[in-house]
Design a protein around this motif. Structure first.
Motif, PDB file in Angstrom:
ATOM      1  N   UNK A 163     -11.206 -15.160  17.073  1.00 18.86           N
ATOM      2  CA  UNK A 163     -12.043 -15.781  16.044  1.00 18.86           C
ATOM      3  C   UNK A 163     -11.929 -16.970  16.045  1.00 18.86           C
ATOM      4  N   UNK A 164     -13.153 -17.905  15.723  1.00 20.22           N
ATOM      5  CA  UNK A 164     -13.175 -19.357  15.939  1.00 20.22           C
ATOM      6  C   UNK A 164     -14.255 -19.792  14.836  1.00 20.22           C
ATOM      7  N   UNK A 165     -14.002 -20.883  14.291  1.00 17.04           N
ATOM      8  CA  UNK A 165     -14.948 -21.407  13.218  1.00 17.04           C
ATOM      9  C   UNK A 165     -16.057 -22.305  13.913  1.00 17.04           C
ATOM     10  N   UNK A 166     -15.586 -22.908  15.054  1.00 13.05           N
ATOM     11  CA  UNK A 166     -16.387 -23.940  15.957  1.00 13.05           C
ATOM     12  C   UNK A 166     -17.307 -23.093  16.784  1.00 13.05           C
ATOM     13  N   UNK A 167     -18.758 -23.178  16.845  1.00 17.54           N
ATOM     14  CA  UNK A 167     -19.581 -22.404  17.532  1.00 17.54           C
ATOM     15  C   UNK A 167     -19.461 -22.910  19.169  1.00 17.54           C
ATOM     16  N   UNK A 168     -19.000 -24.266  19.312  1.00 16.01           N
ATOM     17  CA  UNK A 168     -18.692 -24.683  20.593  1.00 16.01           C
ATOM     18  C   UNK A 168     -17.496 -24.039  21.268  1.00 16.01           C
ATOM     19  N   UNK A 169     -16.629 -23.792  20.363  1.00 11.90           N
ATOM     20  CA  UNK A 169     -15.459 -22.990  20.811  1.00 11.90           C
ATOM     21  C   UNK A 169     -15.746 -21.484  21.294  1.00 11.90           C
ATOM     22  N   UNK A 170     -16.441 -20.874  20.457  1.00 11.08           N
ATOM     23  CA  UNK A 170     -16.986 -19.437  20.460  1.00 11.08           C
ATOM     24  C   UNK A 170     -17.911 -19.267  21.983  1.00 11.08           C
ATOM     25  N   UNK A 171     -18.562 -20.285  22.325  1.00 12.34           N
ATOM     26  CA  UNK A 171     -19.380 -20.251  23.384  1.00 12.34           C
ATOM     27  C   UNK A 171     -18.607 -20.596  24.510  1.00 12.34           C
ATOM     28  N   UNK A 172     -17.382 -21.428  24.374  1.00 10.46           N
ATOM     29  CA  UNK A 172     -16.275 -21.782  25.413  1.00 10.46           C
ATOM     30  C   UNK A 172     -15.630 -20.259  25.763  1.00 10.46           C
ATOM     31  N   UNK A 173     -15.080 -19.785  24.771  1.00 12.52           N
ATOM     32  CA  UNK A 173     -14.399 -18.403  24.969  1.00 12.52           C
ATOM     33  C   UNK A 173     -15.353 -17.448  25.636  1.00 12.52           C
ATOM     34  N   UNK A 178     -16.026 -13.756  17.991  1.00 17.37           N
ATOM     35  CA  UNK A 178     -16.893 -13.888  16.826  1.00 17.37           C
ATOM     36  C   UNK A 178     -16.337 -15.193  16.225  1.00 17.37           C
ATOM     37  N   UNK A 179     -17.495 -15.898  15.477  1.00 17.82           N
ATOM     38  CA  UNK A 179     -17.299 -16.937  14.556  1.00 17.82           C
ATOM     39  C   UNK A 179     -17.062 -16.411  13.338  1.00 17.82           C
ATOM     40  N   UNK A 180     -16.122 -17.094  12.746  1.00 15.18           N
ATOM     41  CA  UNK A 180     -15.792 -16.874  11.238  1.00 15.18           C
ATOM     42  C   UNK A 180     -15.743 -18.026  10.142  1.00 15.18           C
ATOM     43  N   UNK A 181     -15.557 -17.661   8.804  1.00 11.39           N
ATOM     44  CA  UNK A 181     -15.597 -18.845   7.956  1.00 11.39           C
ATOM     45  C   UNK A 181     -14.336 -19.601   7.637  1.00 11.39           C
ATOM     46  N   UNK A 182     -13.342 -18.985   8.495  1.00 18.74           N
ATOM     47  CA  UNK A 182     -12.074 -19.873   8.505  1.00 18.74           C
ATOM     48  C   UNK A 182     -11.174 -18.706   7.433  1.00 18.74           C
ATOM     49  N   UNK A 183     -11.557 -17.844   6.790  1.00 19.71           N
ATOM     50  CA  UNK A 183     -10.733 -17.125   5.959  1.00 19.71           C
ATOM     51  C   UNK A 183     -10.969 -15.676   6.116  1.00 19.71           C
ATOM     52  N   UNK A 184     -12.162 -15.241   6.164  1.00 18.37           N
ATOM     53  CA  UNK A 184     -12.552 -13.840   5.897  1.00 18.37           C
ATOM     54  C   UNK A 184     -12.615 -13.347   7.356  1.00 18.37           C
ATOM     55  N   UNK A 185     -11.736 -12.364   7.767  1.00 13.79           N
ATOM     56  CA  UNK A 185     -11.488 -11.725   8.874  1.00 13.79           C
ATOM     57  C   UNK A 185     -12.480 -10.349   8.941  1.00 13.79           C
ATOM     58  N   UNK A 186     -13.335 -10.519   9.810  1.00 17.44           N
ATOM     59  CA  UNK A 186     -14.440  -9.258   9.832  1.00 17.44           C
ATOM     60  C   UNK A 186     -13.885  -8.120  10.593  1.00 17.44           C
ATOM     61  N   UNK A 187     -12.814  -7.646  10.320  1.00 16.84           N
ATOM     62  CA  UNK A 187     -12.410  -6.465  10.583  1.00 16.84           C
ATOM     63  C   UNK A 187     -11.624  -5.562   9.772  1.00 16.84           C
ATOM     64  N   UNK A 188     -11.503  -4.371   9.773  1.00 16.99           N
ATOM     65  CA  UNK A 188     -10.789  -3.482   8.936  1.00 16.99           C
ATOM     66  C   UNK A 188      -9.451  -3.728   8.830  1.00 16.99           C
ATOM     67  N   UNK A 189      -8.902  -3.182   7.705  1.00 19.94           N
ATOM     68  CA  UNK A 189      -7.410  -3.086   7.482  1.00 19.94           C
ATOM     69  C   UNK A 189      -6.536  -2.551   8.605  1.00 19.94           C
ATOM     70  N   UNK A 190      -5.416  -2.983   9.067  1.00 24.21           N
ATOM     71  CA  UNK A 190      -4.687  -2.684  10.169  1.00 24.21           C
ATOM     72  C   UNK A 190      -5.377  -2.277  11.544  1.00 24.21           C
ATOM     73  N   UNK A 191      -6.353  -3.201  11.770  1.00 28.08           N
ATOM     74  CA  UNK A 191      -7.077  -3.165  13.075  1.00 28.08           C
ATOM     75  C   UNK A 191      -6.348  -3.606  14.291  1.00 28.08           C
ATOM     76  N   UNK A 192      -5.408  -4.414  13.913  1.00 30.37           N
ATOM     77  CA  UNK A 192      -4.659  -4.942  15.266  1.00 30.37           C
ATOM     78  C   UNK A 192      -2.959  -4.607  15.145  1.00 30.37           C
TER      79      UNK A 192
END
Length: 255
Positions: free
Chosen positions: A73-83, A95-109
């Motif tokens: 997860x990365x907030x910078x679109x340039x970083x997402x593209x680089x990855x 994925x890009x994200x807002x810096x706080x909300x992780x778009x995955x379910x509980x205990x995903x990792x």
């Protein structure tokens, strides 16, 4: 839920241009090695890096076979593209994200990595609680910027986006007060080759024998004194602190 302030998000959007790839990769190698070391007691299968930047740490984790599945997860679109352009064989999603909300379910990792991110975060506890939601283990690395008189160097640190200062004891207080248990930790010095690259290639300072010897001697003195005088002295001299934490089932009340 907290969100990243607009001007901070904008500042990072075009941050990863490829112009400093060699510098980032050099620094990432030691960061990745520190993370692998503190996580040596666990065998994570699914690993998420939050604030993955240009994916330089993920590059080494992928190369070293650290986990079967890597996510970013990365907030910078340039970083997402680089990855994405790295085409890492073990990377399952970025994925890009807002810096706080992780778009995955509980205990995903099994493990979430937060490497050189917390010093940039406006609401640290909000982010830590979200990391706890999605993973059992959290590995954190921060730079040890704090020194006496650090307030006189505000512009230097703010230019790097460092809005928080930490010591190892402050990080341990922060994570433990959020209900996390410290499993393993490590204080490290910046490798000699990284210091030299910064001085002579990034800062463009004259490369002299005297300067080279000074860098090497300072590193060896700090390493020796830290080894001789124990953990407190090593933490005082350190440039980075890496810690593996595990979430506890016990709730922590903050009054």
């Amino acid at each position: 839920m907290a969100t990243v302030t607009d001007n901070i998000a904008d500042a990072y959007n075009d941050f990863y241009t490829g112009s400093e790839t060699e510098w980032r990769m050099l620094g990432a190698r030691s960061k990745a090695a520190n993370l692998v070391e503190v996580c040596s007691g666990i065998k994570p299968v699914k690993v998420l890096e939050v604030g993955a930047g240009d994916g330089s740490i993920l590059h080494y984790l992928n190369e070293w076979g650290f986990a079967e599945e890597l996510y970013a997860l990365e907030i910078a679109e340039s970083g997402v593209s680089f990855i994405r352009d790295r085409k890492l064989s073990r990377l399952r999603a970025v994925k890009s994200f807002d810096g706080y909300t992780i778009p995955y379910a509980d205990d995903s990792f099994d493990l979430v990595i937060l490497a050189h991110v917390l010093e940039h975060v406006e609401h640290e506890r909000v982010l830590l609680r979200e990391l706890k939601r999605v993973a059992k283990y959290i590995a954190i690395e921060v730079p040890l910027d704090y020194r006496f008189g650090v307030d006189k160097r505000m512009k230097h640190f703010l230019d790097y986006g460092h809005i928080n200062m930490y010591t190892p004891t402050l990080i341990r207080f922060l994570v433990q007060s959020e209900g996390l248990i410290v499993e393993a930790d490590k204080t490290s010095l910046t490798p000699i080759e990284t210091v030299k690259f910064c001085e002579f290639n990034v800062l463009k300072k004259p490369k002299t024998l005297t300067k080279i010897l000074k860098i090497e001697l300072e590193y060896r003195i700090k390493k020796f004194l830290g080894s001789l005088l124990g953990k407190n002295k090593a933490e005082q001299f350190g440039n980075a602190y890496t810690v593996l934490t595990r979430k506890s089932s016990e709730a922590i009340k903050i009054f």
